[in-house]
Write an enzyme that holds these catalytic residues in place. Structure first.
Site, PDB file in Angstrom:
ATOM      1  N   ASP A 402       1.995   6.941   6.699  1.00  0.00           N
ATOM      2  CA  ASP A 402       2.074   8.394   6.803  1.00  0.00           C
ATOM      3  C   ASP A 402       1.050   8.940   7.790  1.00  0.00           C
ATOM      4  OD1 ASP A 402       3.009  11.028   5.703  1.00  0.00           O
ATOM      5  OD2 ASP A 402       0.902  11.167   5.111  1.00  0.00           O
ATOM      6  N   GLU A 455       4.941   6.851  10.945  1.00  0.00           N
ATOM      7  CA  GLU A 455       5.344   8.240  11.114  1.00  0.00           C
ATOM      8  C   GLU A 455       4.415   8.807  12.187  1.00  0.00           C
ATOM      9  OE1 GLU A 455       5.511  12.608   9.043  1.00  0.00           O
ATOM     10  OE2 GLU A 455       3.878  11.214   8.721  1.00  0.00           O
TER      11      GLU A 455
END
Length: 724
Positions: A402, A455
């Site tokens: 993330d 990401e």
């Protein structure tokens, strides 16, 4: 028997003694073995032989304190003894934790000190052990600047005087073997900071934790290592069909408003995703977190599967069930930041141990969280070890990392003057880059076949290119990267009224300029159906028919476009409401034919995608894609060829207007008959049924090809053909 100075006794009584093993437990003297014990609340204490039970000595109380001591003449230094304690109303027999030696071996101390221990979770944290025939728990925690650290819990009435730990100064780790503790015991570490402040902290390496709002950790066995399941490595490769169903476990489905547990999810979620043809599940973070509203993205216990849905063993059951069904499991992993909760990592030993000290480096203004200090070898080691932990101990197939962009750049979401340049005066976070390279390199070496997915929303070069041999240069080493540019452009285009799409044609064509620069995943994720963005179906313009046709067209385009696929839960049946993490998806919508049609289409798209190598084999390579039509802006039509290594191909046509294009001519690679394998406008999906079945080519030169076909392109529809 030597008496202790009052200052030492007072320090013990106040739980302020920094070296309790130097005072408590057995100590050789010229007269014999002196045994000291600090047992608050005890009336009397007798030392007895551990095997025979024969009395050795009655320990005398020091004044009105809780310190007891006795001299055992001519006793060996390694004497095994127990305490028989009269608590005034009941008695108990217990081992002295201060008679046991160090927990950490010299090699572990060395590797922890230099931050190169591949699996620090095997030593730090709480581990069920048997030492000298005594069962208990070995505790170890890194807190180099604390004055004193104790392990506290139900087993000692949360009294920090009972289990004060030993400091291994070589690596800054406090440790202790606590006899008689067992799985299921609650515990925390209590730290005395340099300024005199006392704070209870969760174990950074805890394997389990209590359900919020409680903050204690729970002793659990270290999960056994899980070999890479057969076939999983092949299913994760660049040339494999990868179609990911992204799930928030707490809101996928509920039972009368209550969460499903891991085992119930294994019985419901796993077969559902399998039957829809997805190849992987991606779970929003499952690491323990105190705030439901963070969806797991603000973790406190990186090594603990959240207790919201059951035990660590239950989570292993869910992963195993997915593998048994042929599904891979990807976890969202959050090494970018952590919350400021008092029991968490922040200011862990009274200093900014895990985070950067300067808030211009260590505080996220957007999320009000703390940023890991990647310059510290111990912090990098903590995170790299955590990546291996999930892959090796739970057998998950991959980690979606993330907020990588926030890690790479020191000025991420900061105004001028609010960030600190790197050593070269630049904006890149060199320490974070080194951490990511090391993490990916370690995963590649230690868990071959597992994948990491970034990401990452910037143009940082080489995200999915290998790092150098030494791991300090080259690419970042991820296997895949989310294609955020494609996602933003595509959703902007799909959300534009069809009358005006001709003015935004480049939003579709531009992505092919960089489509093969990285190994991409095409994400229609949770971030696109929350915070006022609406649902996927809600983004589509037009009346109800056009909305559903537009969504089916978008999915047809997604599954045909180069890159691996990701769809967030609910989008597969056109959830109307924006995602709400506090309630179940609206499964009742499947009582309506249009929603059934979208779900049926997703199943068929997945099956076609897996069946035809041209749609996945060369996703990340230029020869896998060729434009046929990219310049028909007036009619908003696109056509292209997807190819496999053996030369077989699929022809794709997308019409982004609600107008039927009759007799639309397309150049084709070779002469022959072409069979329609998918039509998003089929009546089976709720469409109008405009289609072609099988079409034969004509010897008419078109689009630079010697042969062509004339086809009817349905309104807001995607068609796919293969050569018969």
């Amino acid at each position: 028997m030597a008496l202790l100075p009052d200052s030492e006794i007072n320090a013990l009584m106040r739980a302020e003694h920094g070296d309790p093993f130097a005072v408590l437990g057995p100590h050789e003297t010229s007269a014999g073995l002196t045994i000291r014990a600090l047992l608050p609340g005890a009336r009397s204490v007798t030392a007895v032989h551990a095997r025979s039970g024969d009395p050795l000595a009655v320990l005398a109380r020091h004044g009105d304190t809780d310190l007891f001591s006795a001299l055992v003449p001519a006793a060996p230094a390694r004497l095994g003894y127990l305490f028989q304690v009269d608590w005034g109303g009941h008695t108990s027999e217990l081992d002295d934790p201060y008679r046991f030696g160090p927990v950490l071996g010299e090699t572990d101390v060395w590797l922890l000190a230099e931050g190169t221990h591949l699996r620090p979770y095997e030593q730090l944290g709480a581990h069920l052990r048997e030492v000298d025939g005594v069962r208990g728990v070995a505790f170890a925690v890194w807190a180099p600047h604390a004055r004193r650290v104790s392990v506290v819990g139900d087993f000692n009435q949360w009294d920090a005087r009972r289990h004060m730990m030993r400091l291994r100064r070589e690596c800054g780790v406090w440790e202790m073997f606590a006899p008689h503790l067992m799985a299921g015991d609650n515990y925390q570490f209590e730290l005395l900071f340099a300024d005199g402040t006392v704070q209870r902290k969760a174990d950074p390496f805890a394997f389990s934790a209590q359900l919020r709002p409680h903050t204690a950790c729970v002793v659990r066995p270290l999960p056994a290592a899980v070999p890479m399941p057969k076939g999983r490595a092949e299913a994760n490769q660049r040339d494999a069909p990868i179609s990911i169903y992204e799930v928030h476990l707490g809101s996928w489905r509920r039972n009368h408003g209550e969460w499903l547990n891991y085992r119930e999810l294994a019985e419901t979620l796993v077969p559902y995703a399998r039957d829809l043809g997805f190849t992987h599940l991606e779970l929003l973070p499952v690491s323990e977190h105190p705030f439901d509203g963070s969806w797991g993205y603000q973790p406190v216990g990186l090594y603990a599967p959240t207790s919201r849905f059951g035990t660590p063993e239950d989570f292993r059951f869910l992963v195993a069930a997915a593998h048994e069904a042929g599904l891979g499991v990807i976890l969202d992993w959050v090494p970018a930041h952590f919350p400021t909760d008092a029991h968490g990592l922040g200011n862990f030993d009274g200093t900014p141990l895990y985070e950067y000290a300067d808030p211009r480096e260590g505080f996220h203004n957007d999320w009000k969280t703390l940023i890991f200090n990647y310059a510290r070898p111990e912090v990098r080691n903590y995170l790299v070890g955590n990546a291996l932990y999930w892959l090796e101990r739970y057998g998950v197939d991959g980690l979606r990392v993330d907020a990588v962009a926030s890690m790479l750049y020191r000025d991420y979401s900061r105004e001028p003057g609010q960030w600190v340049p790197n050593a070269h005066g630049g904006r890149e976070n060199l320490e974070a880059i080194e951490f990511l390279r090391r993490m990916n390199r370690v995963v590649g070496v230690e868990r071959p076949g597992a994948v990491t997915i970034a990401e990452e929303s910037t143009s940082f070069p080489g995200v999915t290119r290998p790092p150098s041999e030494d791991g300090h240069s080259g690419g970042l080493g991820f296997h895949y990267k989310w294609n955020m540019g494609w996602m933003n452009d595509t959703l902007a285009y799909a959300g534009t009224d069809s009358l005006h799409r001709k003015h935004h044609h480049q939003k579709i064509t531009f992505g092919l300029m960089y489509a093969h620069s990285e190994n991409f995943v095409l994400p229609l994720s949770h971030d696109e159906v929350v915070h006022g963005k609406g649902s996927m179906i809600g983004r589509m313009p037009g009346d109800e028919w056009q909305k559903f046709a537009g969504l089916r067209n978008l999915y047809g385009y997604l599954w045909a476009y180069p890159g691996k696929k990701l769809l967030f839960m609910g989008s597969e049946f056109a959830q109307i409401a924006e995602w709400n993490a506090n309630q179940s998806l609206d499964w009742h919508l499947l009582d309506r034919a249009p929603h059934q049609g979208v779900q049926r289409l997703v199943r068929d798209l997945n099956n076609v995608y897996r069946h035809f190598p041209a749609l996945h084999e060369l996703d990340n390579e230029g020869p896998g894609f060729e434009w046929i039509v990219h310049d028909d802006a007036d009619q908003s039509v696109f056509a292209f060829i997807r190819r496999a290594r053996d030369g077989t191909f699929v022809i794709v046509v997308c019409n982004f207007t609600p107008v039927v294009r009759r007799g639309y001519r397309l150049g084709v690679p070779v002469a022959g008959a072409y069979r329609e394998i998918l039509n998003t406008d089929s009546t089976a999906y709720g469409g109008s049924g405009v289609g072609n079945g099988t079409v034969w080519s004509d010897l008419v030169r078109w689009h630079g090809k010697e042969h062509s076909v004339a086809v009817d392109v349905p309104p807001l529809g995607t068609l796919m053909w293969v050569l018969v």
